[in-house]
Design an enzyme around this catalytic site. Structure first.
Site, short mmCIF file in Angstrom:
data_model
loop_
_atom_site.label_atom_id
_atom_site.label_comp_id
_atom_site.label_asym_id
_atom_site.label_seq_id
_atom_site.Cartn_x
_atom_site.Cartn_y
_atom_site.Cartn_z
N HIS A 308 104.98 92.50 -39.98
CA HIS A 308 105.16 91.15 -39.10
C HIS A 308 105.80 90.20 -39.97
O HIS A 308 105.81 90.87 -41.13
CB HIS A 308 103.69 90.63 -38.81
CG HIS A 308 103.82 89.64 -37.55
ND1 HIS A 308 103.88 88.50 -37.81
CD2 HIS A 308 103.83 89.47 -36.17
CE1 HIS A 308 103.65 88.50 -36.78
NE2 HIS A 308 103.75 88.90 -35.57
N ASP A 366 99.87 94.64 -31.68
CA ASP A 366 100.52 95.72 -30.67
C ASP A 366 100.13 97.36 -31.30
O ASP A 366 100.30 98.32 -30.38
CB ASP A 366 102.68 95.29 -30.75
CG ASP A 366 102.48 94.84 -29.45
OD1 ASP A 366 103.99 94.04 -31.04
OD2 ASP A 366 102.67 94.77 -28.73
C1 SDX Z 1 105.29 90.90 -32.34
O1 SDX Z 1 106.77 86.62 -34.39
C2 SDX Z 1 105.82 87.14 -33.51
O2 SDX Z 1 104.80 86.19 -34.17
C3 SDX Z 1 106.21 88.10 -33.11
C4 SDX Z 1 104.67 88.85 -32.46
C5 SDX Z 1 104.41 87.93 -31.56
O3 SDX Z 1 102.44 87.62 -31.06
O4 SDX Z 1 105.25 86.96 -30.92
O5 SDX Z 1 103.76 88.73 -33.63
C6 SDX Z 1 104.26 89.98 -31.18
O6 SDX Z 1 106.17 90.88 -31.78
C7 SDX Z 1 104.42 91.61 -33.48
C8 SDX Z 1 105.46 92.53 -33.61
C9 SDX Z 1 105.84 94.00 -33.47
N1 SDX Z 1 106.93 94.96 -33.49
C10 SDX Z 1 106.35 96.19 -34.25
O7 SDX Z 1 105.72 97.67 -34.41
C11 SDX Z 1 107.51 97.32 -34.92
C12 SDX Z 1 107.56 97.64 -36.04
N2 SDX Z 1 107.55 96.34 -37.08
C13 SDX Z 1 109.29 96.30 -38.00
O8 SDX Z 1 109.90 96.51 -37.28
C14 SDX Z 1 109.00 94.90 -38.45
O9 SDX Z 1 108.21 94.82 -39.58
C15 SDX Z 1 109.46 93.57 -37.66
C16 SDX Z 1 110.16 93.14 -36.94
C17 SDX Z 1 107.89 93.39 -37.14
C18 SDX Z 1 109.04 92.21 -38.80
O10 SDX Z 1 110.23 92.79 -39.14
P1 SDX Z 1 111.27 92.46 -40.64
O11 SDX Z 1 110.62 90.51 -40.61
O12 SDX Z 1 112.40 92.51 -40.52
O13 SDX Z 1 110.27 92.79 -41.75
P2 SDX Z 1 110.16 92.59 -43.08
O14 SDX Z 1 110.90 91.94 -43.19
O15 SDX Z 1 108.86 92.41 -43.25
O16 SDX Z 1 110.07 94.31 -43.97
C19 SDX Z 1 109.54 94.58 -45.17
C20 SDX Z 1 110.14 95.54 -45.54
C21 SDX Z 1 112.04 95.96 -45.60
O17 SDX Z 1 112.03 97.24 -46.09
P3 SDX Z 1 112.42 96.83 -47.55
O18 SDX Z 1 114.26 96.55 -47.06
O19 SDX Z 1 111.47 95.81 -48.63
O20 SDX Z 1 113.19 98.04 -48.40
O21 SDX Z 1 109.37 96.12 -44.53
C22 SDX Z 1 110.25 97.38 -43.90
C23 SDX Z 1 111.57 96.86 -43.86
O22 SDX Z 1 112.85 97.88 -43.22
N3 SDX Z 1 109.37 97.59 -43.11
C24 SDX Z 1 108.81 98.39 -42.59
C25 SDX Z 1 108.14 98.37 -40.88
N4 SDX Z 1 108.58 96.73 -41.46
C26 SDX Z 1 109.12 96.86 -41.81
N5 SDX Z 1 109.17 99.53 -42.53
C27 SDX Z 1 108.47 100.34 -42.17
N6 SDX Z 1 108.21 100.59 -40.46
C28 SDX Z 1 107.14 99.19 -40.26
N7 SDX Z 1 107.08 98.61 -39.31
#
Ligand code: SDX
Length: 431
Positions: A308, A366
């Site tokens: 998140h 989710d």
């Molecule tokens: C919702 O914003 C909100 O409030 C949204 C929401 C709402 O109520 O409106 O809460 C609803 O959208 C929840 C999120 C649902 N999405 C998913 O579950 C999709 C999977 N999650 C990822 O796509 C991701 O975690 C996000 C999009 C949710 C967040 O993206 P960020 O902020 O760009 O992620 P981050 O910067 O925290 O990531 C840090 C690291 C990165 O790796 P490094 O570059 O540090 O090596 O963690 C990795 C990311 O690549 N990472 C993941 C991951 N999520 C982050 N790696 C594997 N699987 C994942 N799910």
């Protein structure tokens, strides 16, 4: 130099600018950088808005480190336990919990705005049967901007209120009609005797040929899930609604833009993607291979339902839904649903994996919601539609709050230009 300012010095020119600190009632204060470009000649750069407050708001507070979520100051855990969706919707629109008569009046207003203009039926028939319900919902909600000319003066507070009531009231009817179109069944009108979620279930699953009995467990579970999805600060879809609304656009068109943004798998589309992922994993023996893919930067696969932008702790909504999941599945006879067991196992393994622990990647709202929607008989392509129904309350509340701002201006971000410098046109026979 005031203590409520920060001073930023440009080491290139030696120029400094003193910027005011704006105080929050909870959470981080903010530096007002409005004068930054004018005084230092630089833009600030924050493409994912990781450190940027785009507005001030009194609606929702969340603390990602502590896993805190409050609507108008009330903890989500207390609202989930004691309140219901329409009462929380009233709280979001008007700022205080309603007194009994106020709640009765609000329930009555929403109930009596739930029918759709009959002309909309032909709009649904324009979609092919296999259209994704979110595609239909974006189109139908946007088309509402072609109706209601009696209340689209957004400078009129009463008009804004009527538009908000209409949107909250009509989303279940629009959603159910999307589902009926996708299964080739006749649309079902709302029944004013039913609750908000009871009506949704009836409009989705009843057929003219036989009586439909609403399962009270399903009715209550949906109401609870909807409370958890109502609002979430300035997430992608809410920011989209605010930006569209800042131009003075029609409120129904603004909400349609929010629905479009919510559909993305990185946002509200994740609940559908989680079930697709669990189906692809199939068996807990395959979890390590999928975790390896999620960690592989060359692989676009992400563990859906994990991570998140703000929560670097367990999403409090996921904790509530997880607990409810068990209860709903047991009561609806899906306790042995492999999807739920697989979700529990995936969570257990992921939360012991250094990659996820180091990055504070926890299950989000989710991760479990789709398992419950599945147990309620809601098809996967309707999961994000469910999210949109609930989030419409947050979208309209945020839109109303923005439009009511006295110094409200059109949102117009700048950019860091990295394109070619100026160059002259070359005639085609000289290229
Ligand atoms: C919702 O914003 C909100 O409030 C949204 C929401 C709402 O109520 O409106 O809460 C609803 O959208 C929840 C999120 C649902 N999405 C998913 O579950 C999709 C999977 N999650 C990822 O796509 C991701 O975690 C996000 C999009 C949710 C967040 O993206 P960020 O902020 O760009 O992620 P981050 O910067 O925290 O990531 C840090 C690291 C990165 O790796 P490094 O570059 O540090 O090596 O963690 C990795 C990311 O690549 N990472 C993941 C991951 N999520 C982050 N790696 C594997 N699987 C994942 N799910």
């Amino acid at each position: 130099m005031s203590k409520d300012t920060v001073t930023i010095t440009d080491n290139r020119s030696g120029h400094s600018v003193e910027l005011p600190i704006l105080s929050a009632t909870q959470g981080p204060d903010a530096i007002d950088i409005g004068r930054f470009f004018r005084e230092l000649g630089y833009f600030t750069y924050d493409p994912g808005f990781l450190s940027t407050a785009s507005c001030n708001s009194a609606l929702t507070y969340l603390d990602g480190g502590q896993g805190i979520l409050q609507y108008r100051g009330y903890p989500i855990e207390q609202l989930a336990e004691h309140s219901n969706f329409l009462e929380v919707a009233y709280l979001m629109l008007y700022g205080e919990l309603p007194r009994p008569r106020q709640l009765d009046e609000f329930n009555d207003i929403i109930t009596h705005h739930s029918m759709l203009n009959e002309a909309l039926k032909s709009f649904y028939h324009g979609f092919y049967h296999d259209a994704h319900p979110m595609a239909i919902m974006v189109g139908v909600v946007g088309s509402l901007s072609a109706f209601y000319h009696d209340s689209t003066d957004i400078g009129n507070e009463r008009h804004r209120e009527i538009a908000a009531h209409r949107l909250i009231a009509k989303m279940p009817s629009i959603a159910a009609a999307c589902y009926k179109h996708s299964v080739g069944e006749p649309q079902v009108y709302p029944d004013n005797r039913l609750s908000y979620t009871g009506n949704l279930l009836n409009m989705m699953f009843s057929v003219p040929c036989e009586p439909y009995v609403i399962n009270p467990i399903a009715e209550k579970a949906l109401d609870l899930i909807f409370i958890l999805h109502i609002d979430h600060e300035q997430n992608a879809s809410t920011s989209t609604v605010r930006l569209a609304g800042s131009s003075g656009a029609n409120p129904f068109a603004c909400i349609a833009s929010g629905i479009a943004a919510l559909w993305g798998p990185a946002h509200g589309g994740a609940n559908e993607a989680v079930l697709d992922m669990l189906e692809n994993i199939g068996d807990s023996r395959n979890i390590p291979a999928f975790l390896a893919r999620a960690k592989d930067k060359s692989d676009p696969f992400r563990l859906m339902g994990f991570g998140h932008r703000v929560y670097k702790n367990y999403d409090p909504r996921a904790r509530i839904i997880r607990a409810m999941c068990h209860q709903v599945l047991e009561q609806l006879g899906d306790a042995d649903d492999p999807a739920f067991e697989l979700a529990l196992r995936l969570e257990e393994i992921a939360l012991q994996d250094d990659y996820f622990v180091e990055r504070n990647l926890y299950p989000n709202v989710d991760f479990y919601s789709g398992v419950i929607y599945k147990a309620l008989g809601i098809p996967r392509n309707m999961f994000t539609v469910m999210f949109a129904i609930a989030r419409t309350v947050g979208w309209v509340a945020q839109w109303m709050e923005m439009i009511a701002e006295t110094n409200q201006r059109i949102g117009r971000p700048r950019q860091l230009y990295v394109g070619p410098g100026q160059r002259d046109y070359v005639a085609i026979d000289e290229r």
